[in-house]
Design an enzyme around this catalytic site. Structure first.
Site, PDB file in Angstrom:
ATOM      1  N   CYS B  33       0.835  -1.205   0.000  1.00 10.50           N
ATOM      2  CA  CYS B  33       0.000   0.000   0.000  1.00 10.50           C
ATOM      3  C   CYS B  33       0.872   1.257   0.000  1.00 10.50           C
ATOM      4  O   CYS B  33       2.049   1.207   0.334  1.00 10.50           O
ATOM      5  CB  CYS B  33      -0.914   0.018   1.225  1.00 10.50           C
ATOM      6  SG  CYS B  33      -2.259  -1.198   1.142  1.00 10.50           S
ATOM      7  N   VAL B  34       0.243   2.378  -0.356  1.00 10.54           N
ATOM      8  CA  VAL B  34       0.970   3.644  -0.445  1.00 10.54           C
ATOM      9  C   VAL B  34       0.282   4.699   0.419  1.00 10.54           C
ATOM     10  O   VAL B  34      -0.940   4.840   0.369  1.00 10.54           O
ATOM     11  CB  VAL B  34       1.035   4.144  -1.911  1.00 10.54           C
ATOM     12  CG1 VAL B  34       1.626   5.553  -1.995  1.00 10.54           C
ATOM     13  CG2 VAL B  34       1.849   3.183  -2.767  1.00 10.54           C
TER      14      VAL B  34
END
Lengths: 206, 164, 118
Positions: B33-34
């Site tokens: 994820c970012v």
């Protein structure tokens, strides 16, 4: 025409999954007992739907230090299998499998990772055998991917994979361990809806 | 979660904006994820999105924060509503790790790379420049954004801490 | 002394199997994937092979077929996880002599090796 993946699973689908995966878990623990040469007990097997937003809680929360072994399932249906341990417990399990005194293993090198991978291979293989025998589906597991990091980091790619078609995930989980030496782990299986429907259908046909 | 009261956890696919003096926005345990972080230093507003997947592929959305292509404009909108100005936004991104290279499992684990690429190209399309980033690699990250100062602090599980 | 080639990607399985075979007087060569196995087979000319099915890069079934091409008399026993029956059948059709299901017990491994080199 609605995407069949988006259709909710029925109660009978979930019931079929609970029964078959419960038997699969019991078989997985038989495999582990055989490998370690001692009786491994299983806890309550729980089957439920979990919102993806909360899925990291299955591993103790997003920042929990975790050792995990991941397998991708493929073949007639897809899914994910993850064995989850607190790192110290994973070290303990390695000691048991290697026949070393407790406290010997302190980190995961190549040898230690391959021990955890092999434990996963045995448990996963026994679990899939039950699923295959029951449903007639042919299911394969990938070689193991052993990881040690924050739980959220380990699992978020799996969550992303499921999130493409769903906001929740069906899981079966159980704890296992011995009384003498604490090797409690969690065995998580996240089947695709296709896999669950396949099981459900074969049971109705039987 | 034992976070202090002024810390808001930005969960998977969520977007949060904050301007409180001591407020902190946090994405916990990012792998692929970012964390997309915006800060307007004049309005002293900060916003964070927890991106899970690269592309919404045109789906109707309940949570635009989930996807890189929709999170980038949605977070701009949320910042604007809170008094921020797009032209002043400082952009920082962190995350997008590949947690394992194990061959057959790496298919799904390479999503982190796609997330980073999709986030950057959505930012380019929006005319936003990345001021700093800590992306890729194979270690998990917790990312904290101080609302007032805009400072972004990254912790990895192997206990290193640094500012972006 | 009979020479045995062990092919498994898991260091732990190689260690366990090597220990067992060495203790029983066999000469052991190890390989950790299919490509290494082919190379080691050509180089060391083992009397028989214990070959894992699930390996990254080149899997056991592919390696078996290559081994049998290099040496049509190659004596190979497959090491398999539970639930790989269809691959095992393929392997037997492709010339494998036997298969052992993991987790395996020592007696079973020794018996398979003795049968192969008899």
């Amino acid at each position: 025409m609605a995407d069949p993946l988006m259709e909710p699973l029925s109660e009978s689908d979930m019931e079929a999954w609970a029964q078959v995966s419960g038997a699969g878990m019991a078989n997985a623990l038989r495999g582990l007992s055989k490998m370690l040469g001692q009786e491994i007990a299983t806890g309550v097997v729980s089957t439920r739907r979990v919102p993806l937003m909360e899925a990291t809680e299955l591993l103790g929360g997003p920042e929990a230090a975790t050792a995990a072994v991941y397998f991708a399932l493929s073949g007639d249906a897809q899914g994910h299998m993850v064995l989850v341990y607190v790192p110290e417990v994973a070290f303990e399990l390695v000691d048991m499998a290697m026949g070393d005194p407790p406290g010997t293993t302190k980190d995961l090198g190549e040898m230690e990772r391959s021990v955890l991978g092999e434990v996963g291979n045995v448990m996963g293989g026994y679990f899939l055998q039950t699923l295959g025998d029951t449903s007639g589906m042919s299911l394969r597991m990938s070689p193991p991917a052993v990881m040690m990091d924050m739980a959220g980091a380990i699992i978020d790619a799996v969550i992303a994979d499921i999130m493409v078609f769903s906001d929740e995930v069906v899981v079966v989980e159980t704890e296992f361990g011995t009384d003498q030496r604490r090797v409690h782990g969690t065995f998580l299986v996240m089947p695709s809806p296709t896999l669950i429907r396949g099981l459900s259908k074969s049971r109705r046909a039987a | 979660m034992s976070a202090p009261d002024n810390t808001s956890v930005v969960g998977l696919g969520e977007i949060r904006v904050s301007k409180g003096a001591d407020d902190v926005l946090v994405c916990l345990g990012l792998g692929s994820c970012v964390a997309l972080c915006y800060h307007d230093p004049v309005a002293k507003v900060s916003g964070m999105a927890h991106i899970v997947l690269p592309s919404s592929e045109g789906r109707t959305l309940t949570a635009p924060g989930k996807f890189a292509d929709t999170a980038v404009p949605a977070l701009v909108e949320a910042m604007t509503k809170a008094g921020g100005l797009k032209s002043r936004l400082q952009v920082r991104i962190a995350g997008g790790a590949q947690m394992t290279m194990a061959s057959e499992a790496s298919g799904i684990f390479s999503i982190g790379i796609s997330n980073i690429e999709a986030t950057k190209s959505a930012l380019r399309r929006a005319g936003l420049r990345v001021a700093a980033e800590d992306t890729g690699g194979s270690a998990g990250r917790t990312v904290r954004l101080a609302a007032r100062s805009g400072e972004v602090v990254v912790n990895t599980s192997m206990s290193s801490t640094h500012s972006l | 002394m009979a020479k045995i080639l062990i092919v498994d990607d898991a260091a732990f399985m190689r260690m366990k199997t090597t220990k067992l075979l060495a203790e029983n007087g066999y000469d052991v060569v190890e390989a950790s994937n299919g490509a290494e196995a082919i190379d080691a087979y050509k180089r060391t000319k083992p009397d028989c092979v214990l070959l894992d099915i699930t390996m990254p890069d080149m899997d056991g079934l592919t390696a078996l077929k290559e081994l049998r091409q290099i040496d049509p008399e190659a004596r190979v026993t497959m090491l398999t996880a539970m639930g790989q029956q269809s691959i095992v059948l393929d392997a037997l059709k492709s010339g494998a002599k036997d298969f052992i299901v993991k987790p395996f017990d020592s007696a079973r491994v020794l018996a398979a090796v003795q049968k192969m080199i008899a």
